[in-house]
Design an enzyme around this catalytic site. Structure first.
Site, mmCIF file in Angstrom:
data_model
loop_
_atom_site.group_PDB
_atom_site.id
_atom_site.type_symbol
_atom_site.label_atom_id
_atom_site.label_comp_id
_atom_site.label_asym_id
_atom_site.label_seq_id
_atom_site.Cartn_x
_atom_site.Cartn_y
_atom_site.Cartn_z
ATOM 1 N N CYS A 68 -8.097 5.295 7.388
ATOM 2 C CA CYS A 68 -9.784 4.402 9.105
ATOM 3 C C CYS A 68 -10.506 3.551 8.493
ATOM 4 O O CYS A 68 -10.415 2.332 9.189
ATOM 5 C CB CYS A 68 -10.782 5.576 8.562
ATOM 6 S SG CYS A 68 -9.330 7.187 8.704
HETATM 7 N N1 LIG Z 1 -5.624 9.909 7.412
HETATM 8 C C1 LIG Z 1 -7.090 10.827 8.348
HETATM 9 O O1 LIG Z 1 -7.999 10.469 7.218
HETATM 10 C C2 LIG Z 1 -7.282 10.585 9.461
HETATM 11 C C3 LIG Z 1 -8.862 11.103 10.247
HETATM 12 C C4 LIG Z 1 -9.047 10.903 10.992
HETATM 13 C C5 LIG Z 1 -8.818 10.417 11.874
HETATM 14 N N2 LIG Z 1 -7.298 9.693 11.952
HETATM 15 C C6 LIG Z 1 -6.778 9.674 12.789
HETATM 16 O O2 LIG Z 1 -5.394 10.254 12.933
HETATM 17 C C7 LIG Z 1 -4.387 9.301 13.968
HETATM 18 C C8 LIG Z 1 -2.958 9.744 12.300
HETATM 19 O O3 LIG Z 1 -3.704 9.782 11.126
HETATM 20 P P1 LIG Z 1 -2.795 10.075 10.459
HETATM 21 O O4 LIG Z 1 -3.492 9.628 8.819
HETATM 22 O O5 LIG Z 1 -2.184 11.321 10.698
HETATM 23 O O6 LIG Z 1 -1.228 9.759 9.736
HETATM 24 P P2 LIG Z 1 0.038 9.692 9.699
HETATM 25 O O7 LIG Z 1 1.091 8.500 9.194
HETATM 26 O O8 LIG Z 1 -0.172 10.753 7.941
HETATM 27 O O9 LIG Z 1 1.089 10.344 10.336
HETATM 28 C C9 LIG Z 1 1.259 9.713 11.494
HETATM 29 C C10 LIG Z 1 2.735 10.538 12.064
HETATM 30 O O10 LIG Z 1 3.182 10.472 13.182
HETATM 31 C C11 LIG Z 1 4.374 10.150 13.501
HETATM 32 N N3 LIG Z 1 5.024 9.127 14.544
HETATM 33 C C12 LIG Z 1 4.746 7.558 14.284
HETATM 34 N N4 LIG Z 1 4.571 7.644 15.771
HETATM 35 C C13 LIG Z 1 5.019 8.287 17.020
HETATM 36 C C14 LIG Z 1 5.478 8.526 17.757
HETATM 37 N N5 LIG Z 1 5.863 7.219 18.604
HETATM 38 N N6 LIG Z 1 5.942 9.858 18.098
HETATM 39 C C15 LIG Z 1 5.859 10.329 17.070
HETATM 40 N N7 LIG Z 1 5.832 10.820 16.098
HETATM 41 C C16 LIG Z 1 5.103 9.587 16.006
HETATM 42 C C17 LIG Z 1 4.529 9.502 12.169
HETATM 43 O O11 LIG Z 1 6.387 9.125 11.369
HETATM 44 C C18 LIG Z 1 3.583 10.244 11.357
HETATM 45 O O12 LIG Z 1 4.545 11.341 10.315
HETATM 46 C C19 LIG Z 1 -4.699 7.900 13.222
HETATM 47 O O13 LIG Z 1 -5.389 7.793 14.788
HETATM 48 C C20 LIG Z 1 -5.951 8.144 12.332
HETATM 49 O O14 LIG Z 1 -6.934 6.734 12.477
HETATM 50 C C21 LIG Z 1 -6.679 10.172 10.835
#
Ligand SMILES: NC(=O)c1ccc[n+]([C@@H]2O[C@H](COP(=O)([O-])OP(=O)(O)OC[C@H]3O[C@@H](n4cnc5c(N)ncnc54)[C@H](O)[C@@H]3O)[C@@H](O)[C@H]2O)c1
Length: 438
Positions: free
Chosen positions: A265
């Site tokens: 983030c």
């Molecule tokens: N990690 C955090 O603390 C957090 C907190 C708030 C918001 N976010 C936001 O949430 C979103 C996701 O973050 P995250 O940390 O969960 O990411 P992550 O990388 O942990 O998980 C994302 C998942 O999506 C899958 N993926 C990628 N492209 C894909 C597609 N086209 N179709 C299907 N699956 C797909 C990946 O294989 C992965 O398993 C981001 O925008 C991030 O900024 C994250």
């Protein structure tokens, strides 16, 4: 009001998997989709790679019918579910521009089976104008129109992995739909898992609110990082100064300095806004400045390492440097964008032999692609000329660290409360510790 009872969640990572658990526990039928077949196989076998979801919780969800499928599998579709929530990554490119690739490919996947009456919610953090712009355009290639044929909204995630207070029902959910009906419907969906839903006038407002939250953190961390550098010059202890200011019961929020920012983030999201502002002939100076200061911290840590060795008549060249903690923050296994990756690459560049210990991260790569395996703490302490503390996991035996390490650069004030020796610990933002601190 439509009551959605089945949900498809695209992207099963730090955000999507806990969300799938929460909706399943609230009684909805959940189908989780991920582009990575290994992730899907791991989840279906009952193993959770995510800090905030343990295997027992995942096992219960699998028993109650949660299904995980890979979007790569031919013939899979989300045509059956009532609502779809997208939680795919939103990374930046090398030149720090937004990379909407995963968001667009998720929209393309949804578009293949989108049907009238479905609700689509984007949850990935992104710049204002994504939901109503490129995301919507991709969905509408299906021939269906948002607001007329399907509902569309943005509802950001606020979870702070590793912090149980950030993922509960109590954390209010922001929701902004493309129409009042979409806002109301998405709000009703999230009422299954959030006690309070805050409706906003548009997806753009919800996207901006999420970025405000993250830029606020980035700017305040940068401010206190800069104050740490000033305190070093002035012979003050920034940790004492921040603690003192934090006794004010109003109008102040404590941020603490450190070796740099990491995770998905804070080092990433502000650039989504900085990029978007340029389209409005506007330069977001706070974002760029904060990014600069935070990105410079790993180099400062290496300067401190050099200074510490210098005091002993040694140099970084050929020194054995042991890093403690490579995850981006305490008590999590997430090491994405961790400052340790830059610190370790810079240390190697200066000729140091680098190793690390982290109970949560068995293998780690620095920014130059060098791969390391974690070594046991005892060995690291015995074999290092200098120990650099980057992440202070609570489970680390800190008394042993300060009892046995020859020399320490402490970037996170982990030496507080431990017995230290004269000239043993150089603290970021404070200088050399006095013997037998506190
Ligand atoms: N990690 C955090 O603390 C957090 C907190 C708030 C918001 N976010 C936001 O949430 C979103 C996701 O973050 P995250 O940390 O969960 O990411 P992550 O990388 O942990 O998980 C994302 C998942 O999506 C899958 N993926 C990628 N492209 C894909 C597609 N086209 N179709 C299907 N699956 C797909 C990946 O294989 C992965 O398993 C981001 O925008 C991030 O900024 C994250």
């Amino acid at each position: 009001m439509i009551q959605d009872r089945s949900i498809g969640i695209i992207g099963l990572g730090y955000v999507g998997l806990p969300l799938a658990m929460a909706f399943s526990e609230a009684g909805l039928a959940v189908t989780g989709i991920d582009a990575n077949p290994d992730r899907v196989e791991e989840l279906n076998s009952g193993h959770s790679p995510i800090d905030d979801v343990d295997d027992a919780r995942l096992g219960r969800a699998l028993k109650t019918g949660v299904k995980f499928i890979a979007s790569a599998d031919a013939g899979r579709s989300l045509g059956e579910v009532d609502a779809i929530v997208v939680c795919v990554p939103t990374p930046i490119t090398q030149s720090k521009d937004p990379d909407l690739g995963p968001v667009i490919s998720a929209a393309e996947f949804i578009g293949q089976s989108l049907r009238k009456g479905q609700l689509v919610v984007l949850q990935s953090t992104t710049f204002p104008g994504t939901t109503t712009g490129p995301f919507r355009e991709e969905l509408e290639k299906s021939g269906l129109a948002a607001g007329r044929d399907f509902d569309l909204a943005f509802a950001p995630e606020r979870v702070n992995p590793g912090d149980p207070t950030s993922s509960g029902r109590e954390v209010p959910r922001l929701v902004g739909g493309t129409t009042p009906a979409s806002t109301a419907r998405a709000g009703a969906l999230f009422e299954n898992i959030n006690d309070r839903v805050v409706p906003l006038s548009s997806p753009d407002a919800a996207e901006m609110a999420k970025l405000l939250e993250n830029v606020f953190r980035s700017v305040n961390i940068a401010f206190v990082n800069q104050l740490a550098l000033l305190c070093e010059r002035m012979g003050l202890d920034v940790w004492e100064v921040v603690d003192a200011a934090a006794t004010k019961p109003f109008g102040f929020m404590a941020f603490r300095p450190g070796p740099g920012v990491g995770g998905h983030c804070i080092p990433v999201d502000p650039y989504y806004l900085a990029w978007r502002t340029r389209e409005f002939d506007f330069v977001e100076r706070f974002i760029e400045l904060a990014g600069d200061i935070n990105l410079a911290m790993p180099r400062h840590v290496v300067e401190l390492a050099s200074e510490a060795l210098n005091q002993r008549g040694q140099s970084l060249r050929r020194a054995r440097v042991g890093v403690i903690g490579v995850a981006f923050k305490p008590d999590v296994q997430d090491a994405r964008n961790a400052p340790a990756a830059s610190i370790m690459a810079f240390l190697r560049e200066k000729g140091a032999e680098v190793s690390y210990h982290d109970p949560f991260v068995a293998e780690f790569s620095d920014t130059e692609g060098e791969v390391y395996q974690a070594v046991p703490l005892e060995r690291l302490l015995a074999e290092s000329d200098l120990v650099v503390v980057v992440t202070a996991h609570n489970s680390i035996d800190w008394a042993a660290v300060y009892d046995r390490a020859a020399l320490v650069v402490d970037t996170v004030n982990s030496s507080r409360g431990h017995v230290t020796r004269q000239g043993q610990v150089l603290r970021l933002g404070a200088g050399w510790t006095e013997p037998s601190a506190e």
